[in-house]
Motif scaffolding. Structure first.
Motif, short mmCIF file in Angstrom:
data_model
loop_
_atom_site.label_atom_id
_atom_site.label_comp_id
_atom_site.label_asym_id
_atom_site.label_seq_id
_atom_site.Cartn_x
_atom_site.Cartn_y
_atom_site.Cartn_z
N ILE A 5 0.85 -1.13 -0.06
CA ILE A 5 0.22 0.05 -0.09
C ILE A 5 0.73 1.28 0.14
N PHE A 55 2.39 1.75 -3.47
CA PHE A 55 1.21 2.22 -4.28
C PHE A 55 0.92 3.57 -4.03
N LEU A 95 -8.01 0.97 1.15
CA LEU A 95 -7.25 -0.18 0.93
C LEU A 95 -7.08 -0.72 2.26
N PHE A 108 -5.18 -0.13 -7.66
CA PHE A 108 -4.03 -0.67 -6.88
C PHE A 108 -3.58 -1.92 -8.01
#
Length: 379
Positions: free
Chosen positions: A106, A109, A130, A178
């Motif tokens: 994450i 990302f 997320l 994502f």
């Protein structure tokens, strides 16, 4: 160190409905929370709390998100009945666990979004979505998630808690983006479908109601801010980011920078608004931002909402009105005055004319010319 998850709960305390703010002890968070206006600690409840109010809750949510804290507010939502039938769902409570590998994915990302110049709001929203999604899926690894897992998340969490279309759409957008960056995943992002959007019309104030609200806002700074939102059709975030140099008083134009979608635009400023701005600037002498807080820095959206709330009370207006309603009202009144939709689209900074078209459904320009047969009844 991973930041604690904050849980919003509703409770009754001393005969008053309150919002509880629960989290595992964290000194940094504790000290940050104590600075939020109106929040208190209850030894009896073993929790921070403040009077439950939609505007205050939204303000606290944004205050905490500004420091990248994750907030679980699912318990504030209740299951609703639809079309007279209760939806059968397995409501799932999300835990706080998430693997370090997933957190790393994450964070990577988010760095990717940053170099692609996504807005800070979008980056924070997608990150929080997320974190929520993968806490729901824990202990499944990122590359083992399937479409069935997403359906279960939609059904057992989003739908079970009666979250809005917007909330669900943001979650799907975050997951799709994502997984476009995941090369070893079983999931095909383009196969994920967004929820069907319902068409809701914006609330709009009558011209006299706007005049009443502004006229009853006694404080010059507050009146200038609310007037600017209406006179120029600004979003509250756009107004609060304005600097004195963004206003060209001679040409009567305002430079709105890095608005929604990272777009700039120029907006005309009415003569009376220029006069009000001159009076305000002369009285308050703001430094960096056009509207500043008591201790300097950008004026807060929470304070602006409280200003509007007080003015609505004075004006005796009980309908659901937000700061964004002033923008909607501005656009609708322009349309009713004969302004071309293409110009309104440009003034508001809309990407698509379809977005601006919604104001044709709330304008009374054509509807009030319809001859209703009931007017001929002798009752």
């Amino acid at each position: 160190m991973q930041k604690p998850v904050i849980v919003f709960l509703k409770a009754n305390h001393k005969g008053q409905e309150v919002l509880l703010v629960n989290f595992k002890y964290n000194l940094e968070l504790k000290e940050y929370l104590k600075k939020f206006e109106g929040i208190r600690w209850s030894t009896e409840l073993r929790s921070f709390y403040l009077p439950f109010d939609k505007e205050v809750t939204n303000g606290l949510f944004k205050y905490l998100r500004a420091k990248n804290y994750f907030i679980d507010y699912s318990s504030l939502r209740t299951n609703k009945k639809s079309m007279g039938m209760e939806r059968s769902v397995n409501k799932v409570t999300i835990g706080t666990e998430i693997s370090l590998d997933t957190l790393s994915e994450i964070n990577e990302f988010k760095r990717w979004m940053g170099q692609k110049r996504y807005s800070k709001n979008t980056m924070n929203t997608y990150e929080s979505m997320l974190l929520l999604f993968f806490r729901f899926q824990h202990p499944k690894a990122v590359n083992t998630i399937t479409e069935k897992d997403i359906i279960r998340f939609n059904t057992d969490y989003i739908m079970a808690n009666s979250f809005s279309y917007t909330y669900q759409n943001q979650a799907i957008n975050a997951i799709k983006l994502f997984y476009r960056n995941q090369t070893s995943s079983q999931l095909i992002p383009d196969d994920l479908e967004r929820p069907k959007k319902s068409r809701k019309l914006p609330d709009v104030l009558a011209l006299e109601e706007v005049k009443s609200i502004l006229g009853l806002t006694a404080n010059l700074k507050h009146r200038t801010l609310l007037s600017l939102l209406y006179a120029c059709g600004l979003r509250i975030g756009e107004a609060l980011k304005l600097k004195i140099g963004d206003i060209d008083k001679e040409r009567r134009f305002m430079h709105v920078r890095s608005a929604k979608g990272a777009k700039d635009r120029y907006v005309p400023v009415p003569e009376r608004m220029i006069a009000l701005l001159n009076k305000y600037i002369e009285s308050y002498a703001p430094g960096h931002f056009l509207f500043e807080g008591q201790n300097g820095g950008m004026y807060s959206a929470v304070s602006a909402r409280q200003v509007l709330k007080r003015s609505l009370h004075k004006a005796g207006i009980r309908k659901s009105v937000t700061l964004h309603t002033l923008r909607h009202s501005h656009a609708t009144h322009l349309l009713e005055n004969g302004t071309d939709l293409r110009f309104i689209q440009e003034l508001l900074g809309h990407n698509s004319p379809k977005t601006t078209m919604i104001y044709t459904h709330v304008s009374t320009t054509s509807l009030d010319k319809i001859k209703n047969p009931f007017d001929d009844f002798d009752i």
